[in-house]
Design a protein around this motif. Sequence first.
Motif, PDB file in Angstrom:
ATOM      1  N   LEU A 182       1.077   0.619   8.092  1.00 56.94           N
ATOM      2  CA  LEU A 182       0.022   1.088   7.198  1.00 56.94           C
ATOM      3  C   LEU A 182       0.604   1.637   5.899  1.00 56.94           C
ATOM      4  O   LEU A 182       0.044   1.420   4.816  1.00 56.94           O
ATOM      5  CB  LEU A 182      -0.816   2.167   7.892  1.00 56.94           C
ATOM      6  N   LYS A 183       1.719   2.333   6.013  1.00 60.22           N
ATOM      7  CA  LYS A 183       2.373   2.882   4.822  1.00 60.22           C
ATOM      8  C   LYS A 183       2.855   1.757   3.907  1.00 60.22           C
ATOM      9  O   LYS A 183       2.722   1.827   2.676  1.00 60.22           O
ATOM     10  CB  LYS A 183       3.546   3.767   5.257  1.00 60.22           C
ATOM     11  N   LYS A 184       3.396   0.717   4.514  1.00 60.22           N
ATOM     12  CA  LYS A 184       3.883  -0.421   3.734  1.00 60.22           C
ATOM     13  C   LYS A 184       2.720  -1.162   3.073  1.00 60.22           C
ATOM     14  O   LYS A 184       2.803  -1.560   1.901  1.00 60.22           O
ATOM     15  CB  LYS A 184       4.650  -1.377   4.657  1.00 60.22           C
ATOM     16  N   ILE A 185       1.623  -1.334   3.800  1.00 57.78           N
ATOM     17  CA  ILE A 185       0.442  -2.006   3.246  1.00 57.78           C
ATOM     18  C   ILE A 185      -0.129  -1.210   2.070  1.00 57.78           C
ATOM     19  O   ILE A 185      -0.468  -1.769   1.019  1.00 57.78           O
ATOM     20  CB  ILE A 185      -0.630  -2.197   4.339  1.00 57.78           C
ATOM     21  N   ASN A 186      -0.218   0.098   2.240  1.00 60.36           N
ATOM     22  CA  ASN A 186      -0.754   0.944   1.171  1.00 60.36           C
ATOM     23  C   ASN A 186       0.151   0.917  -0.061  1.00 60.36           C
ATOM     24  O   ASN A 186      -0.330   0.808  -1.190  1.00 60.36           O
ATOM     25  CB  ASN A 186      -0.902   2.376   1.674  1.00 60.36           C
ATOM     26  N   ARG A 187       1.467   0.995   0.170  1.00 58.60           N
ATOM     27  CA  ARG A 187       2.405   0.973  -0.952  1.00 58.60           C
ATOM     28  C   ARG A 187       2.338  -0.353  -1.695  1.00 58.60           C
ATOM     29  O   ARG A 187       2.337  -0.399  -2.926  1.00 58.60           O
ATOM     30  CB  ARG A 187       3.826   1.232  -0.448  1.00 58.60           C
ATOM     31  N   SER A 188       2.270  -1.435  -0.940  1.00 58.58           N
ATOM     32  CA  SER A 188       2.186  -2.762  -1.544  1.00 58.58           C
ATOM     33  C   SER A 188       0.916  -2.895  -2.382  1.00 58.58           C
ATOM     34  O   SER A 188       0.935  -3.466  -3.480  1.00 58.58           O
ATOM     35  CB  SER A 188       2.206  -3.838  -0.451  1.00 58.58           C
ATOM     36  N   ALA A 189      -0.194  -2.356  -1.863  1.00 64.48           N
ATOM     37  CA  ALA A 189      -1.471  -2.432  -2.580  1.00 64.48           C
ATOM     38  C   ALA A 189      -1.415  -1.657  -3.887  1.00 64.48           C
ATOM     39  O   ALA A 189      -1.880  -2.134  -4.937  1.00 64.48           O
ATOM     40  CB  ALA A 189      -2.594  -1.902  -1.694  1.00 64.48           C
ATOM     41  N   VAL A 190      -0.839  -0.459  -3.843  1.00 67.09           N
ATOM     42  CA  VAL A 190      -0.760   0.370  -5.050  1.00 67.09           C
ATOM     43  C   VAL A 190       0.132  -0.278  -6.094  1.00 67.09           C
ATOM     44  O   VAL A 190      -0.215  -0.356  -7.285  1.00 67.09           O
ATOM     45  CB  VAL A 190      -0.239   1.780  -4.694  1.00 67.09           C
TER      46      VAL A 190
END
Length: 343
Positions: A114-122
């Motif tokens: 989830l952290k990786k997905i959020n970082r990628s999105a930002v």
Amino acid sequence: MTKPIQNQSFFLSSTAGDAMRTTLEEFVEDKDAFSPNTWRQLLSVMRICYRWAEEHGRTFFPISPADLRDYLSWLQSSGRSSSTIASHAALISMLHRNAGLVSPGTSPLVFRTLKKINRSAVVSGERTGQAVPFRLSDLSRLDARWAGSDRLQQVRDLAFLHLAYNTLLRVSELARLRVGDISRTEDGRIILDVAWTKTIVQTGGLIKALSSHSSQRLTEWLMISGLAAETDAYLFCPVHRSNSARINSARPLTLPALENIFLQAWREVGPATPAKKNKGRYQGWSGHSARVGAAQDMARQGYSVPQIMQEGTWKKPETLMRYIRNVDAHKGAMVDFMENGFN
């Protein structure tokens, strides 16, 4: 192999024990503990995850942290936003907890995903979508156009928009209001007894006071429509093409009907050029617009975050801050420091 439980969108593996099945059945029976919207979202997520598990040869329930990681990654590759993916993870974890199982969301594997997905999105430029604000100036222009209209639908829509802006209630909460929820102050202004909201579910309910102007518009709608004496009827009902109200105490106006009120208002007084598309939508006013606009107007007038949170029944400051993040951003502490200190 998985099976549905009593026609609900919950599934158990063939090896699941009777105790787990009983626990899930009790969960379904107690679904009224959750809001209808939460339950609909849960069912939707379960269907999507179940189809993914079937297509990829995975076990849907209980789902392992590794499979949940792959499911969340699949959602990302399918174009889902990071907030939607986080909601899927939270609802899947909710199902497991209510089955008496350890939530797969507690695994470091899922946390990192989830952290990786959020970082990628930002990093890629994704931003939280926001409804186009319907502000007091917009309501004033619309009031000048529709006040005294001989079209009953416009009388209703104007009263509805006054309430939406004045109360900051969500459209689903406005739709549930009944004529019997109204009382009046000595000077004639209207008081609304709101039984419950998304964030306030308690026997005391919530009291909302209307301004004199909004009280007048709502009173006009009640009198002209014939609703004034129908205490059990919903406050806002359909209007027939014959220009008469279809008084209804069985069910409230649908969400599409309420969204259409904002659409008609946009066509009447909205800007000639549609708003810049935001996440594929939000090019005109929608059901959340009055709530956003009222919050921003209050912020511009100097009302504090706690005051605005109370009016909008927000529980978390960060939720409100998403709505008002651009309001008076140029008046921040550092800008003030630089303006006064730079020679």
